[in-house]
Scaffold this motif. Structure first.
Motif, PDB file in Angstrom:
ATOM      1  N   HIS A  18     -63.982 -72.838  19.909  1.00 10.39           N
ATOM      2  CA  HIS A  18     -64.738 -71.841  19.343  1.00 10.39           C
ATOM      3  C   HIS A  18     -65.236 -70.781  20.326  1.00 10.39           C
ATOM      4  O   HIS A  18     -66.133 -70.033  19.847  1.00 10.39           O
ATOM      5  CB  HIS A  18     -66.146 -72.620  18.528  1.00 10.39           C
ATOM      6  N   PRO A  20     -65.329 -67.664  22.093  1.00  7.96           N
ATOM      7  CA  PRO A  20     -64.792 -66.279  21.806  1.00  7.96           C
ATOM      8  C   PRO A  20     -63.701 -65.861  22.919  1.00  7.96           C
ATOM      9  O   PRO A  20     -62.916 -65.020  22.662  1.00  7.96           O
ATOM     10  CB  PRO A  20     -65.871 -65.335  21.752  1.00  7.96           C
ATOM     11  N   VAL A  22     -61.583 -67.811  24.284  1.00  5.00           N
ATOM     12  CA  VAL A  22     -60.598 -68.757  24.338  1.00  5.00           C
ATOM     13  C   VAL A  22     -59.856 -68.884  22.789  1.00  5.00           C
ATOM     14  O   VAL A  22     -58.729 -68.649  22.648  1.00  5.00           O
ATOM     15  CB  VAL A  22     -61.006 -70.147  24.822  1.00  5.00           C
ATOM     16  N   TYR A  23     -60.666 -69.377  21.780  1.00  3.11           N
ATOM     17  CA  TYR A  23     -60.119 -69.253  20.398  1.00  3.11           C
ATOM     18  C   TYR A  23     -58.823 -70.063  20.345  1.00  3.11           C
ATOM     19  O   TYR A  23     -57.970 -69.639  19.933  1.00  3.11           O
ATOM     20  CB  TYR A  23     -60.124 -67.920  19.821  1.00  3.11           C
TER      21      TYR A  23
ATOM     22  N   ARG B  42     -56.287 -63.984  16.790  1.00  2.09           N
ATOM     23  CA  ARG B  42     -56.724 -65.075  17.429  1.00  2.09           C
ATOM     24  C   ARG B  42     -57.664 -65.794  16.388  1.00  2.09           C
ATOM     25  O   ARG B  42     -57.839 -67.128  16.310  1.00  2.09           O
ATOM     26  CB  ARG B  42     -57.723 -64.803  18.778  1.00  2.09           C
ATOM     27  N   CYS B  43     -58.605 -64.905  15.891  1.00  2.64           N
ATOM     28  CA  CYS B  43     -59.612 -65.578  14.904  1.00  2.64           C
ATOM     29  C   CYS B  43     -59.788 -64.892  13.797  1.00  2.64           C
ATOM     30  O   CYS B  43     -60.782 -65.176  13.071  1.00  2.64           O
ATOM     31  CB  CYS B  43     -60.879 -65.702  15.790  1.00  2.64           C
ATOM     32  N   HIS B  70     -55.474 -69.182  11.840  1.00  2.00           N
ATOM     33  CA  HIS B  70     -56.357 -68.372  12.591  1.00  2.00           C
ATOM     34  C   HIS B  70     -56.547 -67.025  11.772  1.00  2.00           C
ATOM     35  O   HIS B  70     -57.812 -66.658  11.970  1.00  2.00           O
ATOM     36  CB  HIS B  70     -55.363 -68.007  14.054  1.00  2.00           C
ATOM     37  N   HIS B  73     -59.905 -67.565   9.951  1.00  2.00           N
ATOM     38  CA  HIS B  73     -61.126 -68.103  10.482  1.00  2.00           C
ATOM     39  C   HIS B  73     -62.239 -67.314  10.373  1.00  2.00           C
ATOM     40  O   HIS B  73     -63.299 -67.845  10.084  1.00  2.00           O
ATOM     41  CB  HIS B  73     -60.858 -68.445  11.891  1.00  2.00           C
TER      42      HIS B  73
END
Lengths: 83, 248
Positions: A18, A20, A22-23, B42-43, B70, B73
Motif C-alpha cells: 500500500h 505509494p 512501492v505498490y 501500478r494502482c 492493479h 485498485h
C-alpha cells in the motif's frame, strides 16, 4: 513483547503493497535475526531503491538486503511459431 | 501468417515515462497487433494510464487490452479504460473485437478473469456472502468470456486474460496463492467455446508456456516472465492453412 517475525513479515508486506512508492504485490519478504531480505521483480532501478527507502523507514534498526531484480524491457530476440 | 505481440503487467506509473519506447521501436515491423494482458498501471491511477496511453498512442498497429487487478485498485477503472481507448486501445471486458489482418480475420475475446483456484483445490460459492461473491464473480466473468468467444466466427480466435486459466503457467509461484492467481473456470470457458491461443499475465514468478485441458496453448506474458518489452507469437489462420492443404 516484541512482534514475532512471522507477523512482522506480513505487516511489512502489507505496508509495502500500500506504500505509494512501492505498490508492489509481488515481493517476497523474509525477516530473520533483525535482517530483512526483499526479493521479486521491479520495473525500474528507481522503484528498486524506493523499496529500500520504504523498508528502512518501516523497520528502523534492521539490516536491509534488497535482492529484487529490475526486469529488462528490450525487444525480443525471436518469435514463437505456434502452427 | 498473423503475428501477435503480447505483454502484461507493465505496471506503468508517472515515473516510467518512455520506459518501453525503445522496446517498441520496431514493434510494427515484427507484429500485426499488440495485446496487453492487464496490470497496465501500478494502482489504477488515471495519471498512470495517461503515461502508458502516450507511449502507445502512435503505434501503427491495432492495440487491444484487458485490465488487471492493479488497474482496479483506485476504483477508477472506467477512467483508466477511457484514457486508453482515447489513445486508440480497444479495452475488452467480456467483449470481443474482430481485426482484418492480411486477408484473415482475427477475433479477440477479452476479460480480466479472476481467481478461485484449480481443479481439486478451488473455492465454491457456498457459505458466507463474501465467498459467494468471490467465486460468483469468477463464474460471471468466465461465462462472459465464453459467450464472447462463441460470438466470434473468425479464422483465428484468441482469448486475452489477466488471471491465469491453468496451473501449468504458475509453476514457480507458491502453491498457497494459486487460488488468487487464476481459475480453471477460465480454461473451461475457452475449451467449451474454442480458441487457438490464450494469453494471460498476473503470475510474475510463473513460466511462459502451458495448455488448457482441451489442448489450447496458453502463454503467460507477464513482463517479469518474458523479460522483454513483448513477445511475438505467429499463427497461420485456418483458412490459409486449409487452402495450402487443399492445393497439395
Amino acid at each position: 513483547m516484541e512482534t514475532p517475525d512471522d507477523y512482522l513479515t506480513e505487516d511489512l508486506r502489507d505496508r509495502l503493497i500500500h506504500d505509494p512508492r512501492v505498490y508492489e504485490q509481488d515481493l517476497t519478504i523474509r525477516i530473520d535475526q533483525r535482517k530483512l531480505t526483499v526479493g521479486g521483480n521491479v520495473t525500474t532501478a528507481e522503484r528498486q531503491q524506493a523499496i529500500t527507502d520504504a523498508a528502512r523507514e518501516l523497520l528502523p534498526g534492521y539490516e536491509i538486503a534488497n535482492e529484487t531484480t529490475v526486469v529488462p524491457s528490450s525487444e525480443p530476440d525471436s518469435e514463437e511459431r505456434l502452427r | 501468417m498473423i503475428r501477435i505481440a503480447a505483454v502484461g503487467d507493465l505496471h506503468y506509473g508517472v515515473d516510467t515515462r518512455n520506459l518501453l519506447r525503445p522496446g517498441f521501436e520496431h514493434l510494427a515491423e515484427r507484429a500485426d497487433v499488440l495485446l496487453l494482458a492487464g496490470d497496465l498501471t501500478r494502482c489504477g491511477d488515471p495519471a498512470e494510464a495517461q503515461v502508458l496511453a502516450e507511449e502507445i498512442r502512435d503505434l501503427p498497429i491495432p492495440r487491444v487490452a484487458v485490465l488487471g487487478n492493479h488497474d482496479y485498485h483506485a476504483d477508477q477503472e472506467d477512467r483508466v479504460r477511457g484514457i486508453l481507448e482515447e489513445a486508440g486501445v480497444r479495452v475488452l471486458e467480456g467483449e470481443s473485437i474482430v481485426l482484418e489482418i492480411d486477408h484473415a480475420r482475427l477475433g479477440i475475446a477479452g476479460s480480466k478473469g479472476f481467481g478461485g483456484g484449480f481443479t481439486g483445490a478451488c473455492g465454491s460459492d457456498f457459505g458466507e456472502p463474501e465467498m459467494k461473491a468471490f467465486v460468483g464473480h469468477t463464474k460471471k466473468v468466465a461465462d462472459r468470456l465464453e459467450n464472447a468467444l462463441r460470438r466470434l466466427d473468425t479464422d483465428l480466435k484468441v482469448a486475452l486474460l489477466h488471471y491465469a486459466p491453468v496451473e501449468q503457467t504458475l509453476v514457480g509461484e507458491r502453491l498457497e496463492i494459486y487460488p488468487f492467481l487464476g481459475s480453471y473456470l477460465l480454461a473451461e470457458a475457452v475449451d467449451r467455446a474454442g480458441a487457438d491461443l490464450v494469453f494471460h499475465g498476473h503470475a510474475h514468478h510463473g513460466i511462459e508456456r502451458g495448455m488448457t485441458p482441451g489442448g489450447i496453448p496458453v502463454r503467460n506474458v507477464a513482463q517479469p516472465v518474458i523479460r522483454h518489452a513483448y513477445n511475438v507469437y505467429s499463427l497461420e489462420p485456418k483458412l490459409e492453412r486449409d487452402r495450402v492443404l487443399a492445393a497439395s
